[in-house]
Design an enzyme around this catalytic site. Structure first.
Site, PDB file in Angstrom:
ATOM      1  N   SER A 140      60.293  69.271  58.821  1.00 45.03           N
ATOM      2  CA  SER A 140      59.623  68.951  57.550  1.00 45.03           C
ATOM      3  C   SER A 140      58.734  70.433  57.555  1.00 45.03           C
ATOM      4  O   SER A 140      58.768  71.191  58.417  1.00 45.03           O
ATOM      5  CB  SER A 140      58.514  68.022  57.922  1.00 45.03           C
ATOM      6  OG  SER A 140      57.683  68.044  56.728  1.00 45.03           O
ATOM      7  N   TYR A 153      51.636  64.030  62.857  1.00 43.53           N
ATOM      8  CA  TYR A 153      52.859  64.393  62.150  1.00 43.53           C
ATOM      9  C   TYR A 153      52.970  65.845  62.124  1.00 43.53           C
ATOM     10  O   TYR A 153      54.200  66.274  62.325  1.00 43.53           O
ATOM     11  CB  TYR A 153      52.860  63.824  60.627  1.00 43.53           C
ATOM     12  CG  TYR A 153      53.939  63.875  59.904  1.00 43.53           C
ATOM     13  CD1 TYR A 153      55.028  62.936  60.318  1.00 43.53           C
ATOM     14  CD2 TYR A 153      54.199  64.948  58.824  1.00 43.53           C
ATOM     15  CE1 TYR A 153      56.174  63.112  59.421  1.00 43.53           C
ATOM     16  CE2 TYR A 153      55.297  64.846  58.157  1.00 43.53           C
ATOM     17  CZ  TYR A 153      56.196  63.907  58.518  1.00 43.53           C
ATOM     18  OH  TYR A 153      57.591  63.845  57.472  1.00 43.53           O
TER      19      TYR A 153
END
Length: 270
Positions: A140, A153
């Site tokens: 990501s 995350y």
């Protein structure tokens, strides 16, 4: 689209029931591959597999569990006789800054985002070495930058890039390529949930929330899952044969923006 680019290949996709994973599975079959779709929820996997017909096999499993990972690889080999590509896509978002994250949420983030890739790669590597295959890790832009209140995350998505490079370094001599793709905002079920939460706080609907979070990106939109699948298909294909250890960003331009200069942009600029 080259409908023969992945002809004869077998692709294993984690987190394959929805979003990017489902799109990757569809794209692989469209390019001539057979796919093994895995994830923790059986129903969405079976829906995607039914759509793809005999070219797809759904194997519900937890990719972070060694026994499950071994079972998925065995199912792929039993059904299709080989394994050429692993797309390590499974992941989840557990929000919170460090002082706010409970131990359980931190460990859940590590398990969902990092352990799934590590454990499944370890299980798949013997078959990938035999096939001189490759791995695509879905990280990501959170693996390159830090978003607010997303310590679990952000940390695990950064770690996926380290895992990608370690795998590329250690197994390139044995014929295995490993690359990572870093999407920005993508219209998926997980992102929809985040947009709905932002919408509730801001008094706007989902589409307006997507517009809000992408207003300062050059393309001013979120990507579609199919666009990320296109990048993944390229990295997994022979066309990327000289690429390993690479990190490919597909974020509609978010990462090229110089944040401190945003104050100089007039509100009326289209």
């Amino acid at each position: 689209m080259d409908v023969t680019r992945m002809s004869g290949k077998v692709v294993l996709v984690t987190g394959a029931g929805t979003g990017i994973g489902a799109a990757v599975g569809r794209r692989a079959v469209a390019e001539g591959a057979r796919v093994v779709l895995t994830g923790r929820r059986a129903e969405p996997l079976e829906r995607v597999a039914a759509e793809l017909g005999g070219a797809a096999l759904a194997v519900p499993a937890d990719a972070a569990t060694p026994e499950d990972a071994a079972r998925v690889v065995e199912a792929a080999l039993n059904r299709f006789g080989q394994l050429d590509v692993l797309v390590a896509n499974a992941g989840a978002h557990y929000p919170g800054a460090v002082l706010d994250l409970k131990d359980d949420d931190w460990h859940a983030a590590v398990r969902a985002n990092l352990d799934t890739a590590f454990v499944m790669a370890r299980a798949a590597l013997p078959a990938l070495i035999a096939a001189r295959g490759n791995i695509v890790v879905v990280s990501s832009i959170a693996g390159l930058f830090a978003g607010p209140e997303a310590a679990g995350y952000v940390t695990t998505k950064h770690a996926l890039i380290g895992l990608t490079r370690s795998l590329a370094r250690d197994y390139g001599a044995r014929g295995v390529r490993v690359n990572a793709v870093c999407p920005g905002w993508v219209r998926t079920e997980m992102a929809d949930t985040q947009m709905d939460e932002l919408g509730r706080r801001s008094g706007i609907d989902r589409d307006a929330a997507y517009a809000l979070v992408t207003k300062d990106t050059p393309l001013r939109r979120a990507a579609e899952a199919e666009e990320i699948a296109s990048v993944t298909a390229f990295l997994a294909s022979p066309e990327a044969s000289a690429m390993t250890g690479a990190v490919v960003v597909a974020d509609c331009g978010a990462g090229c923006v110089d944040l401190p200069t945003l104050a100089f942009v007039p509100d009326f600029v289209d």
